[in-house]
Write an enzyme that holds these catalytic residues in place. Structure first.
Site, PDB file in Angstrom:
ATOM      1  N   PHE A 111      33.217 -64.850  46.136  1.00 29.90           N
ATOM      2  CA  PHE A 111      32.754 -63.565  47.186  1.00 29.90           C
ATOM      3  C   PHE A 111      31.064 -63.906  47.548  1.00 29.90           C
ATOM      4  CE2 PHE A 111      35.189 -59.787  45.496  1.00 29.90           C
ATOM      5  CZ  PHE A 111      36.663 -60.354  45.532  1.00 29.90           C
ATOM      6  N   SER A 112      30.951 -62.784  48.323  1.00 29.54           N
ATOM      7  CA  SER A 112      29.686 -62.972  49.351  1.00 29.54           C
ATOM      8  C   SER A 112      28.351 -63.490  48.506  1.00 29.54           C
ATOM      9  CB  SER A 112      29.275 -61.865  49.822  1.00 29.54           C
ATOM     10  OG  SER A 112      30.473 -61.647  51.188  1.00 29.54           O
ATOM     11  N   ASP A 122      32.196 -60.815  55.996  1.00 27.50           N
ATOM     12  CA  ASP A 122      31.075 -60.695  55.372  1.00 27.50           C
ATOM     13  C   ASP A 122      30.569 -61.957  56.095  1.00 27.50           C
ATOM     14  OD1 ASP A 122      32.015 -58.360  53.963  1.00 27.50           O
ATOM     15  OD2 ASP A 122      30.989 -58.984  52.299  1.00 27.50           O
ATOM     16  N   TRP A 137      42.683 -60.774  54.716  1.00 26.43           N
ATOM     17  CA  TRP A 137      41.997 -60.776  53.003  1.00 26.43           C
ATOM     18  C   TRP A 137      43.355 -61.153  52.231  1.00 26.43           C
ATOM     19  CZ3 TRP A 137      40.872 -60.031  47.982  1.00 26.43           C
ATOM     20  CH2 TRP A 137      39.859 -60.408  47.164  1.00 26.43           C
ATOM     21  N   TRP A 141      41.215 -65.079  58.419  1.00 22.95           N
ATOM     22  CA  TRP A 141      40.181 -64.267  58.353  1.00 22.95           C
ATOM     23  C   TRP A 141      38.869 -63.907  57.849  1.00 22.95           C
ATOM     24  CZ3 TRP A 141      40.750 -58.711  57.518  1.00 22.95           C
ATOM     25  CH2 TRP A 141      39.930 -58.318  56.861  1.00 22.95           C
ATOM     26  N   MET A 142      37.904 -63.250  58.392  1.00 26.75           N
ATOM     27  CA  MET A 142      36.427 -63.803  58.794  1.00 26.75           C
ATOM     28  C   MET A 142      35.948 -61.912  57.899  1.00 26.75           C
ATOM     29  SD  MET A 142      34.032 -64.055  61.175  1.00 26.75           S
ATOM     30  CE  MET A 142      33.638 -66.042  61.492  1.00 26.75           C
ATOM     31  N   GLU A 155      27.438 -52.945  48.798  1.00 27.42           N
ATOM     32  CA  GLU A 155      28.147 -54.061  48.345  1.00 27.42           C
ATOM     33  C   GLU A 155      26.659 -54.687  49.495  1.00 27.42           C
ATOM     34  OE1 GLU A 155      32.304 -54.439  48.400  1.00 27.42           O
ATOM     35  OE2 GLU A 155      31.775 -53.201  49.895  1.00 27.42           O
TER      36      GLU A 155
HETATM   37  N1  DQQ Z   1      33.452 -58.322  50.452  1.00 22.80           N
HETATM   38  C1  DQQ Z   1      33.629 -59.288  49.315  1.00 22.80           C
HETATM   39  C2  DQQ Z   1      32.008 -59.011  48.474  1.00 22.80           C
HETATM   40  C3  DQQ Z   1      31.947 -58.011  48.803  1.00 22.80           C
HETATM   41  C4  DQQ Z   1      33.059 -57.681  49.782  1.00 22.80           C
HETATM   42  C5  DQQ Z   1      34.798 -59.835  49.045  1.00 22.80           C
HETATM   43  C6  DQQ Z   1      32.313 -56.316  51.138  1.00 22.80           C
HETATM   44  O1  DQQ Z   1      31.472 -60.458  47.826  1.00 22.80           O
HETATM   45  O2  DQQ Z   1      31.284 -56.756  48.134  1.00 22.80           O
HETATM   46  O3  DQQ Z   1      35.068 -60.333  50.601  1.00 22.80           O
HETATM   47  O4  DQQ Z   1      32.894 -56.304  52.605  1.00 22.80           O
END
Ligand code: DQQ
Length: 483
Positions: A77-78, A17, A41, A14-15, A194
């Site tokens: 996370f991102s 952000d 996810w 999975w991909m 986000e």
């Molecule tokens: N995806 C990440 C978060 C972000 C969200 C988690 C936005 O860090 O807020 O995979 O798609």
């Protein structure tokens, strides 16, 4: 069958952000939210790819993943990246059982990363009104010799349960000081801004964010479950404030298509601002999961700010991969027109049309062989009466459904486009299962996935009255072969 040729996809799994989009060691680095184990996810890792030209990517090993208390719940996370003292530094969100924190990891070679043991922005540095339950996606930038970062999160005041984008400042990436709020608002269901971002295309201050569940409006904006917006204005980095040009609570949609989220920018030494986004949307069926992968990035786009609008153009490096160009002189379309050589599902099409007296003009794309107008998998149509560009994938061979009733529908997307002189300028990037459309020199962008069989390569033009096509070029795109 649906794997893109010149859009970055995960090797498997999975991909989502884009993360850590930067230059380091003479190459572009693009990380991404990644679950290496399954095409859905899961606990988040950072996948990693490098490129010399933003188009042809080479995959590198997973950069970071959940292996500590601070990221032990849902992973890494991102976040974003910056070079400091010869090291590639990643600023990311760790999600532990206690909440969300900003973390730092470093690498000398740009491949193997070592994490700092403790958060660099933790409980004691939360913004006013922030609980730390939602506090994520740090995007770092440099200004006046200091580092700054914007972070999204919750915002709880006396009568408000909202969301905010906070500004932090640091001299060394390790000790961060809260400066102030740049953006505050309330989103349905406790949604969060986000993946916030800040950049200066053409010297103009622009704030970006991906608000969850932003309600749609009469201008056909924000039709997706979650949206990506930009806000032109003026940043006060000293005191921590952002003065929006459109006034408070006004957002402009960055891309009016069905599949675009969580964009991130990179600023080059010469000032060029390049933006990339996740070419997907949450809570949808994903036909590629049957092939073992899910998620892709858009083609990186150069940003400029022209005449009060943000303009997006595919990076010029893509043009190096053009081949087998088919070009026509000027001609009239009245009804349906097939143009010899105008076909393809991995191509770049440039078209300028004078609409003359017509009220409708468009292209049918991903047509089945020999079926003509019978079954276009996608149409892009300009509706002059409503000054709208409409991207419709409702007749695609494989339909995409919105899960849990999250959206009213996800097949048709509409974007306002005024054409005072009646001259329609389009650029279309087709890549097996995707379509990125740019109109009016990039002032309007629409990105949607379209699932069509490999042999659905037909293209037709149509109009409801005579239209003069002034220029038409179709370039195949070849030689990218993402490794
Ligand atoms: N995806 C990440 C978060 C972000 C969200 C988690 C936005 O860090 O807020 O995979 O798609």
């Amino acid at each position: 069958m649906y794997r893109h040729e010149y859009h970055l996809t995960p090797p498997s799994g999975w991909m989502n952000d884009p993360n850590g989009f930067c230059r380091f060691g003479g190459r572009y680095h693009l990380f991404y939210q990644h679950n290496p184990r399954a095409p859905r996810w899961g606990r988040m890792h950072w996948g990693h790819a490098v490129s010399d030209d933003l188009i042809r990517w080479e995959r590198l090993p997973v950069a970071i993943g959940p292996d500590s208390f601070w990221d032990g719940a849902l992973g890494c996370f991102s976040g974003s990246a910056v070079e400091r003292g010869g090291e590639l530094c990643l600023l990311y969100t760790g999600v532990s059982v206690l909440g969300q924190y900003q973390m730092l990891a470093r690498s000398r070679d740009g491949v193997a990363f070592a994490k700092e043991r403790r958060p660099v922005i933790g409980r004691r540095s939360l913004p006013p009104g922030g609980t730390g339950r939602a506090f994520r996606d740090p995007k770092v930038f440099e200004r006046g010799g200091a580092y700054y970062c914007v972070v999204g999160g919750d915002w709880n005041a006396r009568r408000v349960r909202g969301t905010q984008v906070s500004l932090y400042r640091s001299d060394d990436l390790e000790r961060w000081r809260y400066v102030g709020p740049l953006l505050r608002g309330v989103l349905p269901g406790g949604g969060v801004f986000e993946c916030p971002d800040y950049a200066r295309p053409s010297g103009k201050d622009v704030l970006f964010a991906s608000p969850m569940r932003l309600p749609g409006n009469d201008d056909d904006e924000f039709e997706n479950l979650h949206s990506t917006v930009y806000i032109p204005g003026a940043l006060d980095a000293e005191r921590g404030g952002f003065e929006p040009d459109d006034g408070p609570g006004r957002y402009r949609e960055l891309d009016g298509g069905a599949d675009f989220y969580a964009s991130q920018t990179l600023t080059e030494p010469d000032g060029r601002v390049v933006l990339v986004a996740w070419m997907q949307m949450w809570k949808r069926t994903m036909p590629t999961a049957a092939e073992g992968w899910a998620g892709a990035m858009t083609v990186p786009r150069e940003l400029s700010y022209e005449g009060g609008r943000l303009v997006q153009r595919p990076v010029r490096e893509l043009e190096r991969y053009r081949t087998d160009t088919v070009e026509t002189g000027s001609f009239i379309v009245d009804g349906t027109a097939s143009v010899p050589g105008l076909r393809g599902n991995v191509c770049d099409i440039e078209l300028t049309a004078d609409l003359m007296g017509a009220s409708e003009f468009g292209l049918r794309l991903f047509l089945a062989p020999g079926e003509g107008a019978g079954r276009p998998c996608a149409t892009l149509r300009y509706d002059r009466r409503n000054a709208s560009l409409i991207l419709d994938r409702s007749r695609a061979a494989v339909r995409i459904a919105s899960l849990d009733g999250a959206e009213a529908g996800c097949d048709v997307r509409t974007t306002r486009l005024e054409l005072p002189g009646g001259l329609l300028r389009l650029r279309l990037l087709l890549d097996r299962s995707s379509l990125e459309a740019f109109a009016d020199g990039g002032a309007v962008a629409m990105t949607s996935l379209v699932y069509a069989p490999d042999d659905h390569t037909g293209v037709e033009l149509f109009s409801d009255a005579p239209v003069r096509v002034v220029e038409l070029r179709r370039h195949a795109i070849a030689g990218v072969r993402i490794g």
